[in-house]
Scaffold this active site. Sequence first.
Site, mmCIF file in Angstrom:
data_model
loop_
_atom_site.group_PDB
_atom_site.id
_atom_site.type_symbol
_atom_site.label_atom_id
_atom_site.label_comp_id
_atom_site.label_asym_id
_atom_site.label_seq_id
_atom_site.Cartn_x
_atom_site.Cartn_y
_atom_site.Cartn_z
ATOM 1 N N ARG A 80 0.852 -1.190 0.000
ATOM 2 C CA ARG A 80 0.000 0.000 0.000
ATOM 3 C C ARG A 80 0.895 1.249 0.000
ATOM 4 N NH1 ARG A 80 -3.546 2.774 4.787
ATOM 5 N NH2 ARG A 80 -4.751 4.167 3.434
ATOM 6 N N HIS A 81 0.438 2.312 -0.675
ATOM 7 C CA HIS A 81 1.184 3.580 -0.680
ATOM 8 C C HIS A 81 1.479 4.054 0.747
ATOM 9 C CE1 HIS A 81 -2.405 5.621 0.662
ATOM 10 N NE2 HIS A 81 -3.084 4.925 -0.234
ATOM 11 N N GLY A 82 2.428 4.995 0.878
ATOM 12 C CA GLY A 82 2.797 5.521 2.189
ATOM 13 C C GLY A 82 1.827 6.575 2.701
ATOM 14 N N GLY B 112 -0.372 -0.436 -4.570
ATOM 15 C CA GLY B 112 -1.786 -0.094 -4.688
ATOM 16 C C GLY B 112 -2.327 0.559 -3.425
ATOM 17 N N ALA C 175 1.651 2.061 4.059
ATOM 18 C CA ALA C 175 2.829 1.232 3.718
ATOM 19 C C ALA C 175 2.644 -0.240 4.079
ATOM 20 C CB ALA C 175 4.113 1.765 4.359
#
Length: 465
Positions: free
Chosen positions: A82-84, A351, A394
């Site tokens: 997952r994005h930060g 994602g 993250a």
Amino acid sequence: MFFLHFLLHIVVTSADVANINNNNINTNINNNINIAAHFGTKSRYEEVNPHLLADILAVNHSILRPPATERCSPVHVSALVRHGSRYPTVNNVRAIRKLSDLLRSQRPQEWTSWRRDILDGWRMWYTDDMDGELVHKGREDMRHLARRLSLLLPSLLGEEPVRRGRVQLLSSSKHRCVSSVEAFQEGLHLQAHLSHVDYSHRVDDQLLRSFERCPGYVEGVEKNHTALAEVHKFQDGQEMDGVRTKVADKLGLPGDSLTADLLEAAFFLCSYELAIKSQHSPWCFLFDQDDAQVLEYKLDLKQYWKRAHGHAINSLSSCPLFHHIFRTLDKAGRPRRSSEAPPEPASILIGHAETLLPLLALLGLYKDQAPPTADNYHAQHGRTFRTSKIVPYAANVLFVLYDCQRGPRLQLLVNETPVRFPGLWAEDAPLYRDVRAAYRHLLDGCDFHKECHGAHGGRGPNTEL
Ligand SMILES: *[C@@H]1O[C@H](CO)[C@@H](O)[C@H](O)[C@H]1NC(C)=O
Ligand SMILES: *[C@@H]1O[C@H](CO)[C@@H](O)[C@H](O)[C@H]1NC(C)=O
């Protein structure tokens, strides 16, 4: 450094500035650390792995657990990440502004210390154009994760594969994900002592945002008020109402002016300022641990019914990703002659929480005996479906494939912690063929077009998946 800042901030923003002493400071810190573990998808990764607060590059090699007797070596890793940490989305910013305006315009029924601390110690600084973009801390989240994974799996993500450009990277098209996949590459390059970064990612929404292309999901759940009935019921129920009234009182507001949405905005404000600036904003002091658990339950209910086990179509919308990961593992584990090129060492997929949760649900993970509903808050105290633990910023799901004497083995890790496959509880890294057998029904089915374009809706909770 972080801790010092943290302490200083506590001192100036505490609701008890007037009579502070050491005990007082400690209680406040403890209170707030506890609250921070309940922010759902807005939790910091460090809440899940607190040892990272002391050393952000700490790597525990004992999390890799192929059987010691089989002389295994890792040959491939597929990582779904997952994005930060990010700014609030535009809808969140608008709710925050509404809350800020309410507090500044509404004459208080009573001047409380909480209200005073917020009006003195906080100003509205969020703007609409921040709309969910990755923050500086979020880039750091990704660089550090990449460096830890490179240290953990040097043959797959270390200097050699990175120099030779053998790491495959795919990202969702959303700005925060593209920034994340760039930062991830910066981390890998830094760890490989390469100063120049040639970004080499591709965007693939078909894979990483397949949910929005699934009409059965969009019509049947996302746009369907009834599908989230439990969430709405809990939002209007007695637990939430108790917290709402308590917080309205602390702010000196009439109870009915603080809606459930504005209450949530106040809770999120605390989470954003901790994740973005590593600061405890004065908003944090409005909530105690019990309040935070009620608000967390509401967030979990929403993710459960909207993205996970609540409706079978939620997880089936991730069939393309499921097949992609297993095809990649099949290829990497296939026997080959020594003259053939070695398999792709690593596949990184960046994602959203909305990408990870459906896949984890499809794999059968974090499924409790009874589904969480509006009426069983107390019985759900020990639930495993806890988004604060599963999908913080993250968050990452690693599929590590090993070459072993008895054949390929596969290990699953969630947020750098070993997790066993449902039905294969005996081993951390079962034989890959046993994992395939356990998911045979999905490998042979899980047809995105059939599931998403077929008769939709009406799939109640807890159907065959
Ligand atoms: C490493 O991880 C193992 C298992 O997850 C744990 O028991 C151990 O305490 C950890 N070691 C360190 C130094 O954190
Ligand atoms: C909306 O959700 C309910 C409950 O899951 C379901 O019975 C109904 O069929 C859904 N409606 C549509 C249009 O899919």
